[in-house]
Design a protein around this motif. Structure first.
Motif, PDB file in Angstrom:
ATOM      1  N   PRO A 335      80.026  67.233 -34.499  1.00  0.00           N
ATOM      2  CA  PRO A 335      80.575  68.288 -35.447  1.00  0.00           C
ATOM      3  C   PRO A 335      79.135  69.204 -35.887  1.00  0.00           C
ATOM      4  N   LYS A 336      79.403  70.338 -35.778  1.00  0.00           N
ATOM      5  CA  LYS A 336      78.271  71.621 -36.214  1.00  0.00           C
ATOM      6  C   LYS A 336      78.479  72.049 -37.665  1.00  0.00           C
ATOM      7  N   LYS A 337      79.598  71.645 -38.126  1.00  0.00           N
ATOM      8  CA  LYS A 337      79.716  72.175 -39.568  1.00  0.00           C
ATOM      9  C   LYS A 337      80.790  70.909 -40.202  1.00  0.00           C
ATOM     10  N   LEU A 338      80.302  70.514 -41.535  1.00  0.00           N
ATOM     11  CA  LEU A 338      81.070  69.507 -42.367  1.00  0.00           C
ATOM     12  C   LEU A 338      81.221  70.029 -43.543  1.00  0.00           C
ATOM     13  N   ASP A 339      82.239  70.020 -43.865  1.00  0.00           N
ATOM     14  CA  ASP A 339      82.697  70.420 -45.516  1.00  0.00           C
ATOM     15  C   ASP A 339      83.129  69.504 -46.279  1.00  0.00           C
ATOM     16  N   LEU A 340      82.396  68.916 -47.309  1.00  0.00           N
ATOM     17  CA  LEU A 340      82.744  67.810 -48.141  1.00  0.00           C
ATOM     18  C   LEU A 340      82.934  68.287 -49.539  1.00  0.00           C
ATOM     19  N   SER A 341      83.302  69.468 -49.666  1.00  0.00           N
ATOM     20  CA  SER A 341      83.301  70.260 -50.954  1.00  0.00           C
ATOM     21  C   SER A 341      84.413  69.790 -51.900  1.00  0.00           C
ATOM     22  N   ASP A 342      84.473  69.726 -53.051  1.00  0.00           N
ATOM     23  CA  ASP A 342      85.737  69.544 -53.975  1.00  0.00           C
ATOM     24  C   ASP A 342      85.734  68.128 -53.844  1.00  0.00           C
ATOM     25  N   ASN A 343      85.010  67.221 -53.741  1.00  0.00           N
ATOM     26  CA  ASN A 343      85.394  65.849 -53.706  1.00  0.00           C
ATOM     27  C   ASN A 343      84.753  65.336 -55.242  1.00  0.00           C
ATOM     28  N   ASN A 344      84.325  63.856 -55.285  1.00  0.00           N
ATOM     29  CA  ASN A 344      83.638  63.502 -56.679  1.00  0.00           C
ATOM     30  C   ASN A 344      82.240  62.645 -56.175  1.00  0.00           C
ATOM     31  N   ILE A 345      81.632  63.192 -55.135  1.00  0.00           N
ATOM     32  CA  ILE A 345      80.612  62.470 -54.660  1.00  0.00           C
ATOM     33  C   ILE A 345      79.393  62.442 -55.514  1.00  0.00           C
ATOM     34  N   SER A 346      79.089  61.288 -55.967  1.00  0.00           N
ATOM     35  CA  SER A 346      77.869  61.198 -56.972  1.00  0.00           C
ATOM     36  C   SER A 346      76.716  60.510 -56.154  1.00  0.00           C
ATOM     37  N   ASP A 347      76.882  59.889 -55.126  1.00  0.00           N
ATOM     38  CA  ASP A 347      75.639  59.147 -54.389  1.00  0.00           C
ATOM     39  C   ASP A 347      76.226  58.999 -53.035  1.00  0.00           C
ATOM     40  N   LEU A 348      75.153  58.763 -52.336  1.00  0.00           N
ATOM     41  CA  LEU A 348      75.409  58.673 -50.709  1.00  0.00           C
ATOM     42  C   LEU A 348      74.110  57.821 -50.203  1.00  0.00           C
ATOM     43  N   SER A 349      74.323  57.082 -49.119  1.00  0.00           N
ATOM     44  CA  SER A 349      73.437  56.132 -48.327  1.00  0.00           C
ATOM     45  C   SER A 349      72.319  57.321 -47.794  1.00  0.00           C
ATOM     46  N   ASN A 350      71.331  56.776 -48.002  1.00  0.00           N
ATOM     47  CA  ASN A 350      70.044  57.596 -47.291  1.00  0.00           C
ATOM     48  C   ASN A 350      70.296  57.836 -45.600  1.00  0.00           C
ATOM     49  N   SER A 351      71.174  56.962 -45.216  1.00  0.00           N
ATOM     50  CA  SER A 351      71.384  57.261 -43.752  1.00  0.00           C
ATOM     51  C   SER A 351      72.867  57.659 -43.346  1.00  0.00           C
ATOM     52  N   SER A 352      73.402  58.159 -44.384  1.00  0.00           N
ATOM     53  CA  SER A 352      74.888  58.624 -44.176  1.00  0.00           C
ATOM     54  C   SER A 352      75.059  59.829 -43.225  1.00  0.00           C
ATOM     55  N   HIS A 366      80.772  71.529 -55.582  1.00  0.00           N
ATOM     56  CA  HIS A 366      81.762  70.947 -56.290  1.00  0.00           C
ATOM     57  C   HIS A 366      81.667  69.547 -56.205  1.00  0.00           C
ATOM     58  N   ASN A 367      80.689  68.751 -56.418  1.00  0.00           N
ATOM     59  CA  ASN A 367      80.507  67.585 -56.417  1.00  0.00           C
ATOM     60  C   ASN A 367      79.976  66.938 -57.711  1.00  0.00           C
ATOM     61  N   ASN A 368      79.371  65.883 -57.682  1.00  0.00           N
ATOM     62  CA  ASN A 368      78.715  65.382 -58.740  1.00  0.00           C
ATOM     63  C   ASN A 368      77.225  64.769 -58.650  1.00  0.00           C
ATOM     64  N   LEU A 369      76.460  65.460 -57.736  1.00  0.00           N
ATOM     65  CA  LEU A 369      75.247  65.100 -57.316  1.00  0.00           C
ATOM     66  C   LEU A 369      74.134  65.680 -58.547  1.00  0.00           C
ATOM     67  N   SER A 370      73.522  64.676 -58.586  1.00  0.00           N
ATOM     68  CA  SER A 370      72.377  64.826 -59.671  1.00  0.00           C
ATOM     69  C   SER A 370      71.151  65.256 -59.056  1.00  0.00           C
ATOM     70  N   SER A 371      70.796  65.012 -57.815  1.00  0.00           N
ATOM     71  CA  SER A 371      69.706  65.597 -57.034  1.00  0.00           C
ATOM     72  C   SER A 371      70.041  65.943 -55.560  1.00  0.00           C
ATOM     73  N   VAL A 372      69.186  66.396 -54.938  1.00  0.00           N
ATOM     74  CA  VAL A 372      69.309  66.787 -53.619  1.00  0.00           C
ATOM     75  C   VAL A 372      69.448  65.404 -52.821  1.00  0.00           C
ATOM     76  N   PRO A 373      70.455  65.016 -51.953  1.00  0.00           N
ATOM     77  CA  PRO A 373      70.429  63.855 -51.398  1.00  0.00           C
ATOM     78  C   PRO A 373      69.346  63.554 -50.391  1.00  0.00           C
ATOM     79  N   THR A 374      68.908  62.376 -50.452  1.00  0.00           N
ATOM     80  CA  THR A 374      67.809  62.082 -49.588  1.00  0.00           C
ATOM     81  C   THR A 374      68.415  62.183 -48.000  1.00  0.00           C
ATOM     82  N   ALA A 375      69.682  61.795 -47.906  1.00  0.00           N
ATOM     83  CA  ALA A 375      70.258  61.796 -46.568  1.00  0.00           C
ATOM     84  C   ALA A 375      70.061  63.186 -45.902  1.00  0.00           C
ATOM     85  N   VAL A 376      70.000  64.429 -46.501  1.00  0.00           N
ATOM     86  CA  VAL A 376      69.882  65.538 -45.795  1.00  0.00           C
ATOM     87  C   VAL A 376      68.644  65.714 -45.032  1.00  0.00           C
ATOM     88  N   ARG A 377      67.540  64.929 -45.353  1.00  0.00           N
ATOM     89  CA  ARG A 377      66.178  65.092 -44.456  1.00  0.00           C
ATOM     90  C   ARG A 377      66.384  64.786 -43.237  1.00  0.00           C
TER      91      ARG A 377
END
Length: 954
Positions: A335-352, A366-377
């Motif tokens: 996938p080149k585009k991934l849409d995970l909006s409007d869930n209740n994600i508050s945490d994810l693994s660094n290797s997600s 539209h999730n519950n993230l409190s910081s920029v996920p480290t996984a996006v790096r």
């Protein structure tokens, strides 16, 4: 509901200014229930029960939506041409007569959505051979006649969403159309989709929407949909009952977009459905809104999808995902585009996201993230990152490490309170940054060093209180900066330094005062095209003039918004506020609480075309205000308490075609006003205080006689005066009684004017000189009668009447001899007339206050108006008193015919002598001697005067 990409084809309700039409003729027109914008007729929301009859015969589109029309009759559109769209949606239509659209042969789109149709009859659409789009959504249609679509050979899109179709055979007349591309039959109680019910041959359909149907079975036993590109099966099935029966996977090999959101299919059957596309060209898959029982197996579906090698877009919205483990996307790399909006994600693994090596667009809004996920790096290929509507309260300097390819970053509606100077250090090619609706108090150095390629920056809706010098100096490529709705009170000189390419600057909704907008603040913005400083706290003292106009350096600015200053408005607009804005095209200065405008206000903006000064309290304006605006074409003057528009008559507004003067106190509109606006094509005069009597007859007739100027909603204009007509409609008053009176008045006036013209011409050609002479005699008589009893002793020996062209001779010859040599006291107008006194009184007092009057006569003298008055008064004294008071002194030979205007003087010359200045070379001694004798003669009877009894020229 309307399917994605197929909206109800209604005409936009926004104002579309009408192009200039005829210039030489000014006539008015108004539709009773409609408006027209660029030949698009808008009749929506007028409680209409039938199609209006006053619609022009040729229009681009007709919108009669949101009314109470219950039936379309055969002749509703007779002899009318509608080229693009006929919008009949949101009415109460239950029946359309056969051949009702027969005359609409060139129509491209018909919208009958949101009505109460139950049946499509055989001849309902007869005549619509060129129609391409048909909206029948949200009706009660259960039956479609077999031949109803037979002649619609050009039809490409049909929308039957939200109807009562229970069997696919009802749509067979539609799917067989040769050019049909899109069919929407969502929410129609279809329980089976079987290819044999559609057609026994291949059809051209590319988009098929079957969503929200309780399908129990989806069956393809033949390749009838070889061109299908988009298939929507969302919210299909019932209680997990939908069965999948596709005989050959190749039947769906051309599908690119598949939507299985909310699908009521068992876990096993969902797996079968997805496996049907493993060897297809599927590029976009939506698995949103899965029920809880199915969503727990989301990893199974993702794993199956990973075998679809062409998959590039995966949407998993509203799937109750709380946590993203390492293994969720472990096998999914394409996938080149991934849409995970409007869930209740508050945490994810660094290797997600480690396995998503090709991901370019990630949406986690539209999730519950409190910081920029480290996984996006780990997403080094990412171009777009959307983290809006989360709970992020802080950005760290390493949050965007390894995202050097990021082009768009969306962080709006979080809880970020500050920006560290290093936070954007890795985003070298970022072009769009949306960080509005946070709690940012200070920018620090976030935009002083990095982001050299940023083009759009949205910081609106934060809590910034000031803009310091160089805050944005690294943003060399920035073209749009939005700082609306902050708490900005001050801006330092050079606040926007470095923004040489900025074209849009939005500062509305802050607390900026007049002291904060200075020329030095905007210096460097050499390419700025639009500036908005509306809804601030800018105010100026009455009649103030600025030493340093704030916009002087913005020579390329085209649009300026300063409307709605808070809390009490600007009070005054300095006459040089707009100095420097030579390229300005549009200004919005409404609702700023000003009562007048200096005539020089717009002399700095010669290219202005649109002027909005509505919602102020002017009552009137000076015509000179508009003289520097030769290109003005649109004026907004609503809510200004105008009682008259006389100032527009002398304003020379020859190019104005849009005039809005609603909500004023106008009572009478005359022809002079309308003829002063020769290009006017749109006039809005709603909510004025019209007089409904004969004083408005011309305006009423002008509105009714359709031609050039659209008078918007004229049929709804209410009367305010006289009181017995209050509440009536202006165009409903009876003007016939006025017509008779006016006709008689015009006849009498015209007849009198003709007679006066003929009489005047006769008197001018035959008696003009006698009338002029009589006028001056009468004038002299009045003054003589007034002063006869109060006449004092003579103050001068002689009053000298002469023309200014003869002044050199009077001063150089006559004055030197008579006053210098002979000792007489003369009265000269340039020397002895009393300043400030009416000229005729000075003349009369000089003549009656002198023993004699010397008239120095030349050709120029006879042509002078004031010299003529002087000689008339003097001759009247001579003839009235029969005293020797007049001495005629000729400087040059004058033929008798030139003396004809002075009839009595000519008669006098025939029997009396006069003095003539000697010709060149002749001795002047005898002349001066004779003049002396004439002056020494007392005021006796003229018959006893030896000078006046001779018959020879002296």
């Amino acid at each position: 509901m309307s399917p994605p990409g197929v909206k109800s084809l209604s005409v936009s309700s926004g104002f579309l200014l009408i192009g200039v039409l005829l210039v030489n003729t000014v006539s008015g027109y108004s539709l009773r229930h409609c408006k027209i914008y660029q030949m698009n007729v808008i009749c929506r929301q007028n409680a209409l029960q039938t199609i209006p009859k006053d619609i022009p015969p040729k229009v681009k589109s007709l919108d009669v939506s949101n009314n109470n029309i219950s039936k379309i009759e055969e002749f509703d559109f007779k002899d009318r041409i509608i080229r693009k769209l006929l919008d009949l949606s949101n009415n109460k239509i239950t029946h359309v007569e056969d051949r009702a659209f027969l005359s609409l042969a060139v129509l491209h789109g018909l919208d009958l959505g949101y009505n109460k149709l139950t049946t499509i009859s055989d001849h309902m659409f007869q005549g619509l051979a060129k129609m391409k789009r048909l909206q029948l959504n949200d009706n009660l249609i259960s039956h479609i006649a077999w031949s109803s679509f037979q002649n619609l050979s050009s039809l490409q899109i049909v929308n039957l969403t939200n109807n009562k179709i229970h069997h696919l055979k009802e749509v067979q007349p539609i799917v067989r159309l040769p050019f049909l591309q899109e069919l929407y039959i969502s929410n129609n109680n279809l329980t089976y989709f079987e290819s044999m019910e559609i057609s026994n041959r291949s059809i051209q359909l590319r988009v098929l929407d079957l969503s929200w149907n309780p399908l129990e079975k989806f069956s393809l036993t033949a390749d009838v949909l070889p061109n299908l590109h988009n298939l929507n099966l969302s919210y299909c099935g019932r209680n997990g009952s939908m069965k999948w029966d596709v005989v050959d996977k190749s039947f769906l090999s051309g599908i690119y977009t598949l939507d299985l959101s909310g699908n009521q299919t068992s876990l096993k059957d969902m797996g079968i459905v997805l496996q049907s596309f493993t060897n297809s060209s599927l590029g976009s898959l939506t698995l949103s809104c899965l029920d809880r029982k199915t969503s727990v197996h989301i990893d199974v579906f993702i794993n199956i999808s990973s075998h679809i090698t062409t998959l590039s877009v995966l949407r998993l919205k509203r799937d109750n995902i709380y946590f993203i483990p390492d293994k969720l996307f472990q096998s999914c790399s394409q996938p080149k585009k991934l849409d995970l909006s409007d869930n209740n994600i508050s945490d994810l693994s660094n290797s997600s996201f480690r396995s998503l090596r090709n991901l370019q667009n990630l949406r986690m809004c539209h999730n519950n993230l409190s910081s920029v996920p480290t996984a996006v790096r780990n997403l080094t290929t990412l171009n777009v990152l959307d983290l809006s509507y989360n709970r992020i309260n802080e950005l760290d300097c390493s949050d965007f490490a390894n995202l050097s390819g990021l082009i768009k970053l969306i962080l709006y509606h979080n809880q970020i309170s500050q920006l560290k100077g290093c936070v954007f250090q890795y985003l070298k090619i970022l072009k769009v940054l949306e960080i509005e609706d946070n709690r940012i108090l200070i920018l620090n150095d976030a935009f002083k060093i990095y982001l050299p390629n940023l083009e759009t920056l949205k910081l609106n809706g934060n809590k910034l209180s000031s803009i310091n010098k160089g805050d944005f100096k690294s943003l060399q490529s920035l073209t749009s900066l939005n700082l609306n709705d902050n708490q900005i009170t001050s801006m330092e000189d050079g606040a926007f330094i470095g923004l040489a390419n900025l074209t849009f600057l939005h500062l509305a909704g802050n607390k900026i005062t007049s002291g904060a907008i200075r020329d030095n603040v905007f210096k460097g913005l050499s390419n700025l095209r639009r500036l908005s400083i509306s809804s601030n706290r800018i105010t100026y003292k009455q009649d103030s003039k600025l030493t340093n106009p704030p916009f002087y350096s913005l020579s390329f600015l085209k649009s300026l918004d300063i409307f709605s200053q808070r809390p009490a408005g600007m009070h005054n607009l300095p006459s040089n506020l707009l100095d420097g804005l030579t390229a300005l095209v549009s200004i919005r200065a409404g609702n700023i609480n000003i009562k007048s405008l200096h005539p020089d206000t717009f002399k700095y903006t010669p290219n202005l075309r649109s002027l909005d000064i509505s919602s102020n309290i002017f009552t009137t304006l000076t015509p000179e205000l508009f003289h520097p605006l030769p290109n003005l074409s649109a004026i907004y003057l609503s809510k200004c308490k105008f009682q008259s528009l006389d100032f527009l008559i002398q304003a020379n507004l020859s190019k104005v075609f849009y005039l809005q003067i609603s909500h004023n106190e106008l009572t009478v509109i005359n022809d002079t006003l309308m003829h002063s606006l020769p290009s006017l094509t749109y006039l809005d005069m709603n909510n004025n205080s019209f007089r409904c009597d004969c004083s408005n007859v011309w305006f009423i007739q002008w509105v009714i006689n359709n031609n050039q100027t659209q008078v918007v909603n004229a049929h709804q204009y209410l009367c305010k005066y006289p009181l017995n007509e209050k509440g009536s409609f202006l165009l409903d008053i009876d003007i016939h009684s006025c017509s008779g009176d006016l006709s008689f008045f015009y006849f009498i006036s015209t007849s009198a004017l003709v007679l006066l013209t003929l009489l005047g011409s006769f008197m001018y050609h035959l008696l003009r000189w006698q009338m002029v002479y009589a006028y001056y005699l009468f004038l002299a008589y009045l003054y003589d009668t007034k002063r006869r009893n109060a006449r004092a002793a003579n103050q001068y020996d002689a009053f000298v009447s002469y023309n200014t062209h003869d002044e050199p001779w009077v001063l150089g010859e006559l004055l030197l001899e008579l006053e210098g040599q002979q000792g007489w006291r003369l009265c000269l107008h340039h020397r002895d007339f009393q300043p400030g006194k009416p000229i005729i009184e000075n003349i009369t007092d000089a003549i009656y206050g002198s023993r004699k009057t010397i008239c120095v006569i030349s050709r120029r003298y006879l042509e002078s108006e004031w010299c003529s008055r002087e000689i008339q008064v003097a001759s009247f004294r001579l003839f009235d008193e029969q005293k020797d008071v007049l001495i005629l002194l000729f400087l040059e030979e004058i033929p008798d015919q030139q003396l004809s205007p002075y009839h009595r003087m000519r008669k006098l010359l025939k029997r009396r002598t006069y003095l003539s200045w000697p010709r060149a070379g002749e001795h002047t001694g005898a002349f001066w001697q004779k003049l002396r004798v004439a002056l020494e003669t007392g005021v006796c009877d003229d018959e006893e005067n030896p000078i006046l009894t001779g018959v020879e020229r002296l």
